[in-house]
Structure formats: C-alpha cells, structure tokens
Write a protein that holds these residues in place. Structure first.
Motif, PDB file in Angstrom:
ATOM      1  N   UNK A   1       1.063  -0.906  -0.055  1.00 50.00           N
ATOM      2  CA  UNK A   1       0.033   0.154   0.381  1.00 50.00           C
ATOM      3  C   UNK A   1       1.000   1.113  -0.249  1.00 50.00           C
ATOM      4  N   UNK A   2       0.463   3.004  -0.433  1.00 52.14           N
ATOM      5  CA  UNK A   2       1.019   3.713  -0.800  1.00 52.14           C
ATOM      6  C   UNK A   2       1.540   5.006   0.594  1.00 52.14           C
ATOM      7  N   UNK A   3       0.789   4.158   1.589  1.00 57.83           N
ATOM      8  CA  UNK A   3       1.506   4.974   2.900  1.00 57.83           C
ATOM      9  C   UNK A   3       2.734   4.438   2.982  1.00 57.83           C
ATOM     10  N   UNK A   4       3.089   3.541   3.137  1.00 57.93           N
ATOM     11  CA  UNK A   4       4.720   2.495   2.995  1.00 57.93           C
ATOM     12  C   UNK A   4       5.309   3.157   2.681  1.00 57.93           C
ATOM     13  N   UNK A   5       4.416   2.736   1.431  1.00 56.10           N
ATOM     14  CA  UNK A   5       6.218   3.427   0.184  1.00 56.10           C
ATOM     15  C   UNK A   5       6.054   4.752   0.072  1.00 56.10           C
ATOM     16  N   UNK A   6       5.524   6.149   0.500  1.00 58.11           N
ATOM     17  CA  UNK A   6       4.749   7.256   0.539  1.00 58.11           C
ATOM     18  C   UNK A   6       6.309   7.344   2.169  1.00 58.11           C
ATOM     19  N   UNK A   7       6.047   6.750   3.253  1.00 58.01           N
ATOM     20  CA  UNK A   7       6.141   6.443   4.832  1.00 58.01           C
ATOM     21  C   UNK A   7       8.478   6.354   4.148  1.00 58.01           C
ATOM     22  N   UNK A   8       8.701   5.305   3.432  1.00 59.83           N
ATOM     23  CA  UNK A   8       9.686   5.056   2.812  1.00 59.83           C
ATOM     24  C   UNK A   8      10.387   6.001   2.057  1.00 59.83           C
ATOM     25  N   UNK A   9       9.666   6.868   1.032  1.00 60.23           N
ATOM     26  CA  UNK A   9      10.285   7.985   0.430  1.00 60.23           C
ATOM     27  C   UNK A   9      10.478   8.991   1.344  1.00 60.23           C
ATOM     28  N   UNK A  10       9.820   9.875   2.035  1.00 56.22           N
ATOM     29  CA  UNK A  10       9.903  10.247   3.476  1.00 56.22           C
ATOM     30  C   UNK A  10      10.991  10.183   4.071  1.00 56.22           C
ATOM     31  N   UNK A  11      11.741   8.832   4.437  1.00 54.90           N
ATOM     32  CA  UNK A  11      13.173   8.208   5.345  1.00 54.90           C
ATOM     33  C   UNK A  11      14.007   8.320   4.564  1.00 54.90           C
ATOM     34  N   UNK A  12      14.050   7.962   3.085  1.00 51.30           N
ATOM     35  CA  UNK A  12      15.269   7.551   2.333  1.00 51.30           C
ATOM     36  C   UNK A  12      15.355   8.581   1.027  1.00 51.30           C
ATOM     37  N   UNK A  13      14.477   9.022   0.673  1.00 46.11           N
ATOM     38  CA  UNK A  13      15.328   9.809  -0.124  1.00 46.11           C
ATOM     39  C   UNK A  13      15.536  11.652   0.273  1.00 46.11           C
ATOM     40  N   UNK A  14      16.140  12.258   0.415  1.00 41.15           N
ATOM     41  CA  UNK A  14      16.122  13.190   0.817  1.00 41.15           C
ATOM     42  C   UNK A  14      15.333  14.593  -0.014  1.00 41.15           C
TER      43      UNK A  14
END
Length: 521
Positions: A150-163
């Motif tokens: 699901x998208x919410x988990x993917x968005x959390x990953x982007x926030x944490x891993x892509x400056x």
C-alpha cells in the motif's frame, strides 16, 4: 511496443475516452454509446529494477506515453469522421498503490514511481507490525493490513530514504499521488498552469493508501501522523464520476476529465457489478477478485481487504467491496518468456500448455513478490516443485496457468466465508481471459461456471462508464446493465473430489515458499 487498433465500427453518436494506465503499458480507447471500441492506441513503458525485489516506473515516461496514446487514438477517430466536440468526457483508470512524489513548481518527480509490487518496504512494514503488535493495527480504520503493497508505507519510505523528498516536504513543494493523481494534475495543466491544474484523487484510489478512513472517505489524521505523512501533501478526495478539470496540451484540449477509478474498481463498473453480492476476477499482471458488499464496509476475518467499490457522483451513495489480491498472474507468463526463454511471446503459453494433459506433479508457486491474500507473507518467494527428468517446458507452462487458478480459488474461499455468499458464477475479465485453456482450468478450480464478457478489457470500459455518467452520456446503472453481455461460459470438467486433491497439493506447495526471502542489510 506500439499497438494501434483499427475499428470496424461506423461513426454514430457521442464518444467517451478512457485512459488505461497499467503496470506494463498505457492505452487510450474511445468508446461509443453502445460500449463499442472506435479507436485505440497502446504503448508499453520500461520496467526498472534497481535492486532485487524493487520495481520502479519513470513518471515522465508515463505522462509522455499517455499524451501520445491520446493523440494517436484521436487521429484514428478523426479518420472515421469524429471531432473533438464529439467526445463527451474522458475517464482514467490506473495501476493502484504505485506511489509518486513530485515538485509542484517544476512538475518533476523527486524519485521514480515505486510500483505496487515493489518489496523495498519489507523491513519497514515488519517494523511497524512489531511496533503495534499486529499487522491489523490500521485495519479498523482503513480496511487494510500493514503491507508493502500500500501507498502509505511506500510514502513513508520515500520520506525516510530520499533527501530530496524530505526537503521538498519541508519547503512546501511536495505533492504526493498515485498514478491517477499524477495524470490528472499533468493533463489539466500541471506546473505550467497552477490555476487550472487539478490536484485530486478518487475515493477508490484513496482507499488503497492506508491513509483514508473508509467510513468518512477522508484522510485520517491520526494514521497520517503515525506514518509521518503531512496532510498538506495529499490530494483532495473526490467521487469516481464528476468533472475534475479539462484536458490541456493534447489534441483533446478542453475535453472534461470526468471519471476516475483504480483498475480493479473500474473493472467492477465495466462488468456492471452494481449490486451487492456480485463479484469479478481480473487477470492482468496480478489477479484481483472483488465482491460488491453494498453501502457499508465489511471487515474481513479471512485475509481479504476491505475497500471502496465505487461512488458514481459527488452526492451518490458509496458502494464497498471485499478484495482478494494476487501479486503475480500474467507477470509469471512474462517471467517464463523473458527470464527462462521458454516462450517467444506470451500468447504461446496456451498452445504450449495444451501439449500435455496435466502437469505430472509439477507445481509452480509464483511468489516473486511474496504472497498477498489470503496469506500476506512478504517472506515467501517463488518455487517450482515436483520436477523430474520427465518434466518439460510444457509442464511448467501448464503449472503456471494452474497457479493462477489455484490462487483465485483460495481467494474465493475466503470471500465466501467473509460474505456468507456462495457465488453462482464467476465473472472474469482482463487480457489473459482470451486464453481458453486458462478459463477452463479456472472453472475446474472454482467448481462454478466462469463467464467471460464480449469486452474483456473492462477496466477501460468501466472508466469510460464513470466519465459518461458524469457527462450525461448514460444516466446511471440502469442504462448500462446488459451493455457488455457474456460471450462464453466455461463449465467445470472435473469432479469436486479431483479438485480438492489438486488443492491439497497446492496448499502444501504454498507452505514451502515461506521464509525464503533474503533480507539484505
């Protein structure tokens, strides 16, 4: 790959367009008021695999391909005498959950789109499950388990891993969306016309993010806070059938974009599954079964998803659904073609699998991206079992088709248990349903008739229906019932006892895929 489809339909009446943006390709189809194809154009896009288990798409390639498909299909329609003014509206249907974050001022993505079947968030999902003590922590609100899907988990990953993403959020430049939002925003003006650009999603796509409250159909502040997602980067949630804005920068500039639904929800519309208890199974990259459960959400006790089915207008009632998702269906055939080289093209699999009467004990569990419903095991990986020196590529091909049908049967069992509804007929659609052997094997596995409609690409048709309802081409469901009738029905050809024996072997094979994933640091 480019695909131009030429119509034999003569000019008559209004048209409705449908942008069908899928995992492998983008299409634009123009339908007439009888739901007949008038013109169509399709183009594939690149599959990007940066690491094992990761899958990305280039959002700029997708929007470029979309414009190309729109323009080329319209040129075909012009050759039949149609004009821009003949097109009442355009609907959009899309691969769901695939996640994009972009800069509102430049219009450029801040990272490639993370595709729905991507597994990079496995450890993040497991950490959340451990933190909350259950994968069902968010389910009472959003209807979904904690999953890489699901998208919410993917968005959390982007926030944490892509400056770049974190910086854009901090500076108020970031916009988040699934593919539907990305397309609508760009096609209505994008960064070139902020006043006209529409930053919206529809209620079906929003229901696949983990961030929406199923009951209120609004972003759930507490869930967003727990996942670290700022509310101000999220699009406005709208119904599936209303005017969101107007096309710009294509040959169809000025035509309203008036329909939107995630691909599986659009397929429900294309199958005219407007009544509680009706269900369909779509065969594409993955396999997705939905059942309309009426105007109240139903929580699953058997590993299914609770989701929105559709809402045909801003003031219309919302219908909900139970869904069973299978990550790999057609993708397994692509793997046999591209990775093993035992097929020259995907269409060959029916003839190859028909060379043998059975699999002779070969079982193929295509858990390349883990297992979705009803298991939800991200640690599972694909296996081919039961090979002997007698086994051939034909046995493996047949086992791949059987795997699709067995996964569907397991989802159907769970759906009947949750809904207390015994299906009398399984409606099917999607590109793979042209495979008659697959459809016969499916009837054998589910032990009920399998009904294939005349128009099997019901995702595109459903988006067109939504757009046409919003613009008055059709008044509503009553106008659409019977518009896409059954073309062929497949009846079971094996006994329930023989079916049960096959399922016992299948379920044993499933357990052998557990815990095979390698979690790289």
């Amino acid at each position: 790959m480019l695909r131009l489809w030429r119509s034999t339909v003569t000019r008559a009446g209004r048209l409705v367009g449908s942008i069908d943006q899928g995992t492998s390709s983008t299409r634009f189809i123009l339908f007439n008021e009888k739901a007949q194809k008038v013109a169509s154009y399709q183009k594939e896009h690149a599959q990007i695999y940066p690491k094992e288990g990761w899958c990305e798409h280039d959002p700029m390639e997708i929007i470029q391909n979309t414009r190309e498909c729109v323009n080329n299909a319209f040129q075909e329609a012009k050759g039949l005498g149609y004009k821009v003014d003949d097109i009442a509206g355009i609907g959009i249907t899309n691969q769901r959950e695939t996640t994009i974050v972009w800069d509102k001022y430049t219009g450029k993505p801040l990272h490639n789109a993370i595709v729905w079947l991507d597994l990079r968030t496995t450890q993040l999902a497991e950490g959340l499950e451990e933190k909350y003590g259950s994968k069902d922590h968010f389910r009472p609100v959003c209807g979904l388990p904690i999953s890489t899907y699901f998208s919410g988990i993917k968005l959390r990953w982007l926030l944490e891993n892509v400056p770049k993403v974190k910086q854009a959020v901090d500076e108020g430049r970031a916009m988040f969306g699934t593919i539907d939002t990305w397309l609508i925003w760009n096609l209505t003006g994008g960064a070139n016309d902020h006043q006209s650009a529409s930053f919206v999603t529809d209620v079906t796509n929003a229901s696949r993010t983990m961030l929406m409250d199923l009951s209120t159909r609004s972003w759930h502040k507490e869930t967003c806070n727990e996942l670290g997602v700022p509310l101000d980067i999220l699009p406005e949630i709208r119904s599936c059938a209303e005017v969101y804005g107007h096309m710009s920068d294509t040959d169809l500039s000025g035509v309203p974009i008036s329909g939107c639904a995630g691909d599986q929800h659009a397929a429900m519309l294309g199958q005219c599954a407007f009544t509680a208890g009706e269900a369909k199974n779509t065969y594409g990259t993955g396999c997705f079964m939905l059942m309309n459960v009426g105007e109240q959400p139903v929580q699953s006790d058997h590993g299914l998803l609770s989701t929105v089915c559709f809402q045909l207008g801003a003031d219309a009632p919302v219908n909900y659904a139970l869904e069973g998702s299978t990550a790999v269906a057609g993708r397994a055939v692509q793997w046999l073609r591209d990775n093993l080289g035992i097929l020259a093209n995907a269409k060959e699999i029916e003839a190859l699998a028909s060379e043998v009467p059975g699999t002779e004990g070969v079982v193929f569990v295509p858990a390349f991206s883990g297992l979705f419903a009803p298991y939800w095991r991200s640690d599972a990986r694909a296996c081919i079992l039961g090979l002997t020196l007698y086994s051939t590529r034909a046995h493996i091909a047949r086992a791949a088709l059987e795997a699709i049908t067995f996964q569907t049967q397991e989802v159907l069992e769970a759906m009947e248990a949750d809904s207390n509804v015994k299906l009398a007929t399984l409606k099917v659609d999607g590109g793979m349903t042209v495979n008659n052997l697959l459809m016969q094997l499916q009837a054998n596995a589910v032990q009920v008739p399998v009904a294939r409609p005349i128009e099997v690409e019901t995702t595109a048709l459903g988006a067109a229906f939504a757009a046409g309802i919003a613009t008055g081409v059709w008044s509503g469901a009553n106008d659409l019932n019977g518009i896409n009738p059954v073309e062929k029905t497949f009846m079971p050809e094996i006994s329930p006892e023989d079916c049960e024996k096959k399922m016992v072997v299948w379920k044993d094979a499933i357990t052998r895929t557990f815990n095979l994933a390698r979690h790289d640091d």
